[in-house]
Design a protein around this motif. Structure first.
Motif, PDB file in Angstrom:
ATOM      1  N   ALA A 190       0.835  -1.203   0.000  1.00  0.00           N
ATOM      2  CA  ALA A 190       0.000   0.000   0.000  1.00  0.00           C
ATOM      3  C   ALA A 190       0.869   1.253   0.000  1.00  0.00           C
ATOM      4  CB  ALA A 190      -0.920  -0.004   1.218  1.00  0.00           C
ATOM      5  N   SER A 191       1.973   1.226   0.736  1.00  0.00           N
ATOM      6  CA  SER A 191       2.885   2.355   0.754  1.00  0.00           C
ATOM      7  C   SER A 191       3.523   2.561  -0.613  1.00  0.00           C
ATOM      8  CB  SER A 191       3.968   2.135   1.814  1.00  0.00           C
ATOM      9  OG  SER A 191       4.881   3.207   1.845  1.00  0.00           O
ATOM     10  N   ALA A 192       3.865   1.447  -1.276  1.00  0.00           N
ATOM     11  CA  ALA A 192       4.426   1.542  -2.626  1.00  0.00           C
ATOM     12  C   ALA A 192       3.415   2.157  -3.591  1.00  0.00           C
ATOM     13  CB  ALA A 192       4.859   0.162  -3.107  1.00  0.00           C
ATOM     14  N   SER A 193       2.160   1.773  -3.464  1.00  0.00           N
ATOM     15  CA  SER A 193       1.113   2.338  -4.320  1.00  0.00           C
ATOM     16  C   SER A 193       0.976   3.839  -4.083  1.00  0.00           C
ATOM     17  CB  SER A 193      -0.227   1.652  -4.048  1.00  0.00           C
ATOM     18  OG  SER A 193      -0.199   0.293  -4.431  1.00  0.00           O
ATOM     19  N   ALA A 194       1.046   4.253  -2.821  1.00  0.00           N
ATOM     20  CA  ALA A 194       0.965   5.678  -2.501  1.00  0.00           C
ATOM     21  C   ALA A 194       2.149   6.432  -3.093  1.00  0.00           C
ATOM     22  CB  ALA A 194       0.903   5.869  -0.992  1.00  0.00           C
ATOM     23  N   GLU A 195       3.319   5.801  -3.043  1.00  0.00           N
ATOM     24  CA  GLU A 195       4.515   6.423  -3.625  1.00  0.00           C
ATOM     25  C   GLU A 195       4.328   6.629  -5.125  1.00  0.00           C
ATOM     26  OE1 GLU A 195       7.720   8.389  -2.988  1.00  0.00           O
ATOM     27  OE2 GLU A 195       7.390   6.933  -1.388  1.00  0.00           O
ATOM     28  N   GLN A 196       3.745   5.651  -5.796  1.00  0.00           N
ATOM     29  CA  GLN A 196       3.494   5.766  -7.228  1.00  0.00           C
ATOM     30  C   GLN A 196       2.555   6.921  -7.548  1.00  0.00           C
ATOM     31  OE1 GLN A 196       2.076   1.783  -8.223  1.00  0.00           O
ATOM     32  NE2 GLN A 196       3.980   1.392  -9.321  1.00  0.00           N
ATOM     33  N   ARG A 197       1.596   7.165  -6.671  1.00  0.00           N
ATOM     34  CA  ARG A 197       0.616   8.231  -6.903  1.00  0.00           C
ATOM     35  C   ARG A 197       1.164   9.608  -6.540  1.00  0.00           C
ATOM     36  NH1 ARG A 197      -2.549   4.594  -3.936  1.00  0.00           N
ATOM     37  NH2 ARG A 197      -2.658   6.082  -2.193  1.00  0.00           N
ATOM     38  N   GLY A 198       2.387   9.664  -6.036  1.00  0.00           N
ATOM     39  CA  GLY A 198       2.964  10.938  -5.652  1.00  0.00           C
ATOM     40  C   GLY A 198       2.327  11.517  -4.409  1.00  0.00           C
ATOM     41  N   ALA A 199       1.915  10.648  -3.480  1.00  0.00           N
ATOM     42  CA  ALA A 199       1.215  11.092  -2.276  1.00  0.00           C
ATOM     43  C   ALA A 199       2.110  11.965  -1.399  1.00  0.00           C
ATOM     44  CB  ALA A 199       0.724   9.887  -1.484  1.00  0.00           C
ATOM     45  N   GLU A 200       1.467  12.864  -0.668  1.00  0.00           N
ATOM     46  CA  GLU A 200       2.184  13.698   0.292  1.00  0.00           C
ATOM     47  C   GLU A 200       2.542  12.869   1.536  1.00  0.00           C
ATOM     48  OE1 GLU A 200       3.125  16.723  -0.301  1.00  0.00           O
ATOM     49  OE2 GLU A 200       2.096  16.871  -2.244  1.00  0.00           O
ATOM     50  N   GLU A 201       3.486  13.380   2.329  1.00  0.00           N
ATOM     51  CA  GLU A 201       3.940  12.658   3.513  1.00  0.00           C
ATOM     52  C   GLU A 201       2.788  12.349   4.462  1.00  0.00           C
ATOM     53  OE1 GLU A 201       6.902  10.596   5.391  1.00  0.00           O
ATOM     54  OE2 GLU A 201       7.018  11.693   3.489  1.00  0.00           O
ATOM     55  N   GLU A 202       1.820  13.243   4.530  1.00  0.00           N
ATOM     56  CA  GLU A 202       0.678  13.032   5.409  1.00  0.00           C
ATOM     57  C   GLU A 202      -0.059  11.746   5.077  1.00  0.00           C
ATOM     58  OE1 GLU A 202      -3.514  15.277   6.672  1.00  0.00           O
ATOM     59  OE2 GLU A 202      -2.103  16.240   5.294  1.00  0.00           O
ATOM     60  N   THR A 203      -0.105  11.399   3.798  1.00  0.00           N
ATOM     61  CA  THR A 203      -0.778  10.173   3.376  1.00  0.00           C
ATOM     62  C   THR A 203      -0.076   8.944   3.930  1.00  0.00           C
ATOM     63  OG1 THR A 203      -1.550  11.217   1.340  1.00  0.00           O
ATOM     64  CG2 THR A 203      -1.516   8.802   1.384  1.00  0.00           C
ATOM     65  N   PHE A 204       1.242   8.943   3.909  1.00  0.00           N
ATOM     66  CA  PHE A 204       2.006   7.815   4.437  1.00  0.00           C
ATOM     67  C   PHE A 204       1.820   7.692   5.947  1.00  0.00           C
ATOM     68  CE2 PHE A 204       4.069   8.883   0.476  1.00  0.00           C
ATOM     69  CZ  PHE A 204       4.268   7.645  -0.096  1.00  0.00           C
ATOM     70  N   GLU A 205       1.772   8.827   6.627  1.00  0.00           N
ATOM     71  CA  GLU A 205       1.554   8.799   8.066  1.00  0.00           C
ATOM     72  C   GLU A 205       0.172   8.242   8.394  1.00  0.00           C
ATOM     73  OE1 GLU A 205       2.282  12.652   9.659  1.00  0.00           O
ATOM     74  OE2 GLU A 205       4.263  12.830   8.716  1.00  0.00           O
ATOM     75  N   GLN A 206      -0.842   8.658   7.637  1.00  0.00           N
ATOM     76  CA  GLN A 206      -2.195   8.158   7.862  1.00  0.00           C
ATOM     77  C   GLN A 206      -2.280   6.664   7.588  1.00  0.00           C
ATOM     78  OE1 GLN A 206      -4.529  10.648   5.300  1.00  0.00           O
ATOM     79  NE2 GLN A 206      -4.659  12.335   6.786  1.00  0.00           N
ATOM     80  N   LEU A 207      -1.642   6.232   6.518  1.00  0.00           N
ATOM     81  CA  LEU A 207      -1.632   4.814   6.161  1.00  0.00           C
ATOM     82  C   LEU A 207      -0.985   3.985   7.254  1.00  0.00           C
ATOM     83  CD1 LEU A 207      -2.011   2.567   3.952  1.00  0.00           C
ATOM     84  CD2 LEU A 207       0.260   3.198   3.130  1.00  0.00           C
ATOM     85  N   PHE A 208       0.143   4.453   7.749  1.00  0.00           N
ATOM     86  CA  PHE A 208       0.867   3.720   8.783  1.00  0.00           C
ATOM     87  C   PHE A 208       0.099   3.702  10.096  1.00  0.00           C
ATOM     88  CE2 PHE A 208       4.382   3.013  11.805  1.00  0.00           C
ATOM     89  CZ  PHE A 208       4.953   1.899  11.226  1.00  0.00           C
ATOM     90  N   ASN A 209      -0.458   4.838  10.478  1.00  0.00           N
ATOM     91  CA  ASN A 209      -1.222   4.908  11.724  1.00  0.00           C
ATOM     92  C   ASN A 209      -2.476   4.049  11.656  1.00  0.00           C
ATOM     93  OD1 ASN A 209       0.579   6.642  12.994  1.00  0.00           O
ATOM     94  ND2 ASN A 209      -0.420   8.478  12.198  1.00  0.00           N
ATOM     95  N   ARG A 210      -3.089   3.982  10.487  1.00  0.00           N
ATOM     96  CA  ARG A 210      -4.271   3.137  10.321  1.00  0.00           C
ATOM     97  C   ARG A 210      -3.900   1.666  10.521  1.00  0.00           C
ATOM     98  NH1 ARG A 210      -5.537   3.932   5.032  1.00  0.00           N
ATOM     99  NH2 ARG A 210      -6.091   6.052   5.600  1.00  0.00           N
ATOM    100  N   PHE A 211      -2.757   1.290  10.001  1.00  0.00           N
ATOM    101  CA  PHE A 211      -2.291  -0.081  10.177  1.00  0.00           C
ATOM    102  C   PHE A 211      -2.069  -0.396  11.649  1.00  0.00           C
ATOM    103  CE2 PHE A 211       1.527  -2.827  10.659  1.00  0.00           C
ATOM    104  CZ  PHE A 211       0.969  -4.012  10.212  1.00  0.00           C
ATOM    105  N   LYS A 212      -1.443   0.532  12.370  1.00  0.00           N
ATOM    106  CA  LYS A 212      -1.155   0.296  13.786  1.00  0.00           C
ATOM    107  C   LYS A 212      -2.435   0.221  14.621  1.00  0.00           C
ATOM    108  CE  LYS A 212       1.741   3.675  14.622  1.00  0.00           C
ATOM    109  NZ  LYS A 212       2.716   4.489  15.381  1.00  0.00           N
ATOM    110  N   THR A 213      -3.388   1.087  14.336  1.00  0.00           N
ATOM    111  CA  THR A 213      -4.602   1.111  15.149  1.00  0.00           C
ATOM    112  C   THR A 213      -5.541  -0.037  14.834  1.00  0.00           C
ATOM    113  OG1 THR A 213      -5.634   2.624  13.563  1.00  0.00           O
ATOM    114  CG2 THR A 213      -4.537   3.598  15.460  1.00  0.00           C
ATOM    115  N   GLN A 214      -5.465  -0.580  13.636  1.00  0.00           N
ATOM    116  CA  GLN A 214      -6.311  -1.707  13.265  1.00  0.00           C
ATOM    117  C   GLN A 214      -5.785  -3.034  13.809  1.00  0.00           C
ATOM    118  OE1 GLN A 214      -6.573  -1.500   9.005  1.00  0.00           O
ATOM    119  NE2 GLN A 214      -8.464  -0.325   9.041  1.00  0.00           N
ATOM    120  N   ARG A 215      -4.499  -3.079  14.142  1.00  0.00           N
ATOM    121  CA  ARG A 215      -3.913  -4.354  14.556  1.00  0.00           C
ATOM    122  C   ARG A 215      -4.633  -5.010  15.738  1.00  0.00           C
ATOM    123  NH1 ARG A 215      -2.472  -7.714  11.736  1.00  0.00           N
ATOM    124  NH2 ARG A 215      -2.095  -8.807  13.663  1.00  0.00           N
TER     125      ARG A 215
END
Length: 260
Positions: A230-255
């Motif tokens: 998912a992070s690689a896909s976001a990188e391909q889309r040129g996502a801002e850093e905030e997107t990566f932080e949200q993606l990572f935090n979502r993963f941690k909170t869903q665990r």
């Protein structure tokens, strides 16, 4: 470095070194190097290493089914444990003296069958990972090929040790290098603590990856690897850093919900 989205000339197939013959350089996709730095020390023996092998196999198939990722992501593995630091080109353990790149295209990636033993040479493994990523970026530039910001994913269940298995603080020398490299946007570094990692082990990961660290219950390798996709896909889309932080935090909170 991210050279952008301008049209660069494609290197003719006949100019590609033998070490990179498994990568389709006639394809115009930007490359995205993804390096997995995996703990396979003795504490991973039994069910943990079995789960890791199963997850790598399943993830390899999943990423091949994603057309965009399969043609842009390049995968390399670095392991620490066993006889020391292992660098893998797909299922093959490379000779320490080889100049061949361990990165293979995702669509041709086949995971090794890993075995757990040895000590936790985390410091040396991360240094090796950074060196390999830098070398791959230099090679891509030499070939006139574009790339997205690489990702390095560290996964461990223990404390860094020296070659004798004694706990060491040598990992602290990684902090200034990791800080500088990420400030310069040369790669994105993730650190995951798994299994029964100690409080001290968690502290090490927090200091190595202040923004992208997580402690996960058990050995949820499949979910972890999917997060890297998912992070690689976001990188391909040129996502801002905030997107990566949200993606990572979502993963941690869903665990916790997934673990239950």
């Amino acid at each position: 470095m991210n050279p952008g989205h301008q049209d660069w000339p494609v290197t003719p197939q006949q100019d590609v070194p033998t070490a990179y013959a498994d990568i389709d350089f006639e394809n115009n996709a930007q490359r995205l190097p993804l390096l997995l730095c995996l703990d396979i020390s003795s504490s991973m023996a039994g069910n943990p290493i079995r789960l890791l092998n199963e997850a790598l196999s399943g993830w390899g198939r999943e990423i091949q089914e994603d057309l965009a990722l399969s043609y842009s992501v390049e995968i390399a593995l670095v392991t620490f444990g066993g006889q020391g630091i292992g660098v893998w080109q797909g299922p093959h353990l490379l000779d320490p003296h080889t100049k061949a790149s361990p990165f293979v295209s995702a669509r041709r990636f086949q995971p090794p069958r890993l075995q757990a033993s040895g000590v936790t040479l985390l410091t040396e493994a991360v240094e090796t990972s950074m060196s390999l990523v830098a070398a791959r970026k230099a090679e891509l530039r030499r070939l006139g090929l574009q790339y997205y910001r690489p990702q390095i994913c560290l996964v461990t269940d223990g404390l860094p040790t020296d070659e004798r298995g004694h706990a060491t603080d040598a990992w602290q020398r990684l902090i200034p290098a990791l800080t500088a490299e990420q400030k310069a946007k040369r790669f994105r570094f993730y650190a995951f603590g798994i299994g029964g990692i100690s409080d001290r082990g968690q502290q090490v990961l927090r200091e190595l990856a202040p923004k992208y660290h997580a402690t996960l219950k058990g050995f949820p390798f499949r979910d972890l690897l999917q997060t890297m996709s998912a992070s690689a896909s976001a990188e391909q889309r040129g996502a801002e850093e905030e997107t990566f932080e949200q993606l990572f935090n979502r993963f941690k909170t869903q665990r916790p919900a997934w673990d239950s």
